[in-house]
Design an enzyme around this catalytic site. Structure first.
Site, PDB file in Angstrom:
ATOM      1  N   SER A 161      33.737  46.245  42.158  1.00  0.00           N
ATOM      2  CA  SER A 161      33.830  45.305  41.039  1.00  0.00           C
ATOM      3  C   SER A 161      32.802  44.208  41.239  1.00  0.00           C
ATOM      4  O   SER A 161      32.158  44.124  42.292  1.00  0.00           O
ATOM      5  CB  SER A 161      35.227  44.705  40.940  1.00  0.00           C
ATOM      6  OG  SER A 161      35.322  43.589  41.798  1.00  0.00           O
ATOM      7  N   SER A 162      32.672  43.341  40.233  1.00  0.00           N
ATOM      8  CA  SER A 162      31.627  42.317  40.285  1.00  0.00           C
ATOM      9  C   SER A 162      31.896  41.273  41.375  1.00  0.00           C
ATOM     10  O   SER A 162      30.992  40.511  41.720  1.00  0.00           O
ATOM     11  CB  SER A 162      31.497  41.626  38.927  1.00  0.00           C
ATOM     12  OG  SER A 162      32.707  41.006  38.589  1.00  0.00           O
ATOM     13  N   CYS A 163      33.099  41.235  41.933  1.00  0.00           N
ATOM     14  CA  CYS A 163      33.378  40.202  42.952  1.00  0.00           C
ATOM     15  C   CYS A 163      32.704  40.503  44.289  1.00  0.00           C
ATOM     16  O   CYS A 163      32.800  39.707  45.224  1.00  0.00           O
ATOM     17  CB  CYS A 163      34.869  39.990  43.128  1.00  0.00           C
ATOM     18  SG  CYS A 163      35.677  41.324  43.979  1.00  0.00           S
TER      19      CYS A 163
ATOM     20  N   TYR B 168      39.205  41.494  49.499  1.00  0.00           N
ATOM     21  CA  TYR B 168      38.928  42.647  48.647  1.00  0.00           C
ATOM     22  C   TYR B 168      37.417  42.921  48.605  1.00  0.00           C
ATOM     23  O   TYR B 168      36.974  44.063  48.735  1.00  0.00           O
ATOM     24  CB  TYR B 168      39.463  42.349  47.239  1.00  0.00           C
ATOM     25  CG  TYR B 168      39.157  43.383  46.211  1.00  0.00           C
ATOM     26  CD1 TYR B 168      39.993  44.488  46.035  1.00  0.00           C
ATOM     27  CD2 TYR B 168      38.039  43.277  45.373  1.00  0.00           C
ATOM     28  CE1 TYR B 168      39.723  45.446  45.083  1.00  0.00           C
ATOM     29  CE2 TYR B 168      37.762  44.227  44.418  1.00  0.00           C
ATOM     30  CZ  TYR B 168      38.607  45.311  44.272  1.00  0.00           C
ATOM     31  OH  TYR B 168      38.326  46.261  43.321  1.00  0.00           O
TER      32      TYR B 168
ATOM     33  N   LYS C   1      35.197  46.276  49.660  1.00  0.00           N
ATOM     34  CA  LYS C   1      34.402  47.009  48.664  1.00  0.00           C
ATOM     35  C   LYS C   1      32.920  47.078  49.083  1.00  0.00           C
ATOM     36  O   LYS C   1      32.251  48.088  48.856  1.00  0.00           O
ATOM     37  CB  LYS C   1      34.544  46.354  47.285  1.00  0.00           C
ATOM     38  CG  LYS C   1      35.887  46.639  46.640  1.00  0.00           C
ATOM     39  CD  LYS C   1      35.997  48.115  46.287  1.00  0.00           C
ATOM     40  CE  LYS C   1      37.353  48.494  45.748  1.00  0.00           C
ATOM     41  NZ  LYS C   1      37.474  49.950  45.497  1.00  0.00           N
TER      42      LYS C   1
ATOM     43  N   HIS D  79      44.612  39.164  34.288  1.00  0.00           N
ATOM     44  CA  HIS D  79      43.375  38.552  33.833  1.00  0.00           C
ATOM     45  C   HIS D  79      43.575  38.016  32.411  1.00  0.00           C
ATOM     46  O   HIS D  79      44.627  38.199  31.810  1.00  0.00           O
ATOM     47  CB  HIS D  79      42.226  39.558  33.910  1.00  0.00           C
ATOM     48  CG  HIS D  79      41.794  39.796  35.317  1.00  0.00           C
ATOM     49  ND1 HIS D  79      41.052  38.877  36.032  1.00  0.00           N
ATOM     50  CD2 HIS D  79      42.024  40.819  36.167  1.00  0.00           C
ATOM     51  CE1 HIS D  79      40.839  39.325  37.250  1.00  0.00           C
ATOM     52  NE2 HIS D  79      41.421  40.512  37.366  1.00  0.00           N
TER      53      HIS D  79
END
Ligand code: GDP
Length: 315
Positions: A109-111, A138, A142, A181
């Site tokens: 994901s973008s995080c 997280y 990733k 979200h």
């Protein structure tokens, strides 16, 4: 081009929002989709994962399984987010490599990008600065997954690729008001405000932050496209390239569900980062385009929330 016809595709994590969209999409296209619940294979147990993959012999593996959650969950259970996600990706990739699968797609994901990455965020921003502390557990797992896929490609010549989706919404989303979200939260709040005849609906923060949103069916479409057309060590961003303010999203949601009251912006709640946009120009340059606009996508998410009793029950 990688040909998916006649292939068996294992979607690890088929009960999640992304996994569910992939199952719908690949079955619609007539592909043989393999899924397994936790009773059949617990993804944090290496022996179970290896036995499952050795027995079922998928041709393609999609790693859509992950322990996910918002700020509060990350803060409360850092070990679960770091340890479980590391094991899930390591176990699946090892089993896939041993079984000689033809292609593996890993999802993040973008995080994964640094907290202060320049906007829009390009793939090259990875590992150029400190992470956002609240979801570092997280994110670290990733990032390790991206690097592990790259390592299998380098050491064993396997066709393992990684894709990083932007903020997603759609059927199967989490509608719990404290951990969800913004889109599912506002959909639920707008429906409840309409049904109770409330004069106002509360939106967290100032309404000015900019976000990019993608319907999960568009993501599934992009992932099928990448399975067929992408084979490269570098991870690839998957976004729409379009931004909206939180206030604009809130207004579209009110229109969608038919709530005609006022929006109240609760500035005691955090805005979070002022702007979060992925640079998806590499994917767009390959010719892929999103098909589902925000209004249409929100109408679909609303339909799912209103019609799906299990979504309502878990909300
Ligand atoms: P982020 O993209 O990681 O910041 O995650 P969110 O989707 O939770 O929040 C996006 C933006 O929406 C933030 O500026 C929030 O303050 C704002 N927002 C407005 N109302 C809500 C709400 O009811 N729930 C959530 N989660 N965010 C909201």
């Amino acid at each position: 081009m990688f040909d998916l016809s006649g292939k068996t595709i294992w979607i690890a994590g088929h009960r999640g929002m992304v996994g569910g969209a992939l199952v719908r999409r690949l079955q619609r296209d007539g592909h043989r989709v393999l899924t397994a619940g936790r009773d059949r294979v617990d993804l944090v147990r290496q022996a179970e994962v290896e036995a499952f993959v050795a027995a079922e012999r998928p041709d393609v593996v999609i790693v859509a399984a992950a322990r996910v959650g918002g700020i509060a969950a990350n803060a409360a259970r850092p070990v679960d987010f770091l340890h479980d996600n590391l094991l899930i990706e390591a176990n699946i990739m090892r089993a896939a490599a041993d079984a000689g699968v033809a292609k593996l797609l890993f999802l993040g994901s973008s995080c994964i990008y640094p907290r202060d990455a320049a906007q829009p965020m390009t793939e090259a921003a990875l590992l150029t600065g400190p992470l956002e502390a609240t979801n570092q557990w997280y994110a670290i797992a990733k990032i390790a997954g991206i690097k592990l896929a790259e390592a299998y490609r380098q050491q064993h010549g396997l066709d393992f690729i990684s894709a990083m989706p932007t903020n997603l919404y759609g059927p199967g989303d989490n509608y719990d008001l404290e951990s969800s979200h913004v889109i599912p939260a506002l959909l639920r709040k707008a429906i409840e405000a309409r049904d109770s005849g409330a004069a106002t609906m509360t939106v967290w923060g100032s309404g000015t932050p900019l976000r990019e949103f993608m319907h999960v069916d568009d993501l599934a479409d992009a992932l099928v496209f990448l399975l067929q057309n992408y084979s490269s060590p570098e991870h690839i961003n998957v976004g729409t390239g379009q931004e909206v303010t939180i206030a604009e999203v809130a207004r579209i949601i009110c229109d969608t569900v038919g709530f005609t009251g006022e929006l109240v912006f609760d500035r005691s709640r955090p805005d979070g980062t002022p702007r979060k946009l992925m640079d998806s120009s590499r994917l767009l340059a390959m010719g892929w385009r999103p098909q589902i606009g925000l209004r249409e996508g929100l109408a679909d998410a609303w339909r799912d929330f209103s019609e799906n009793p299990t979504t309502r029950l878990s909300a």
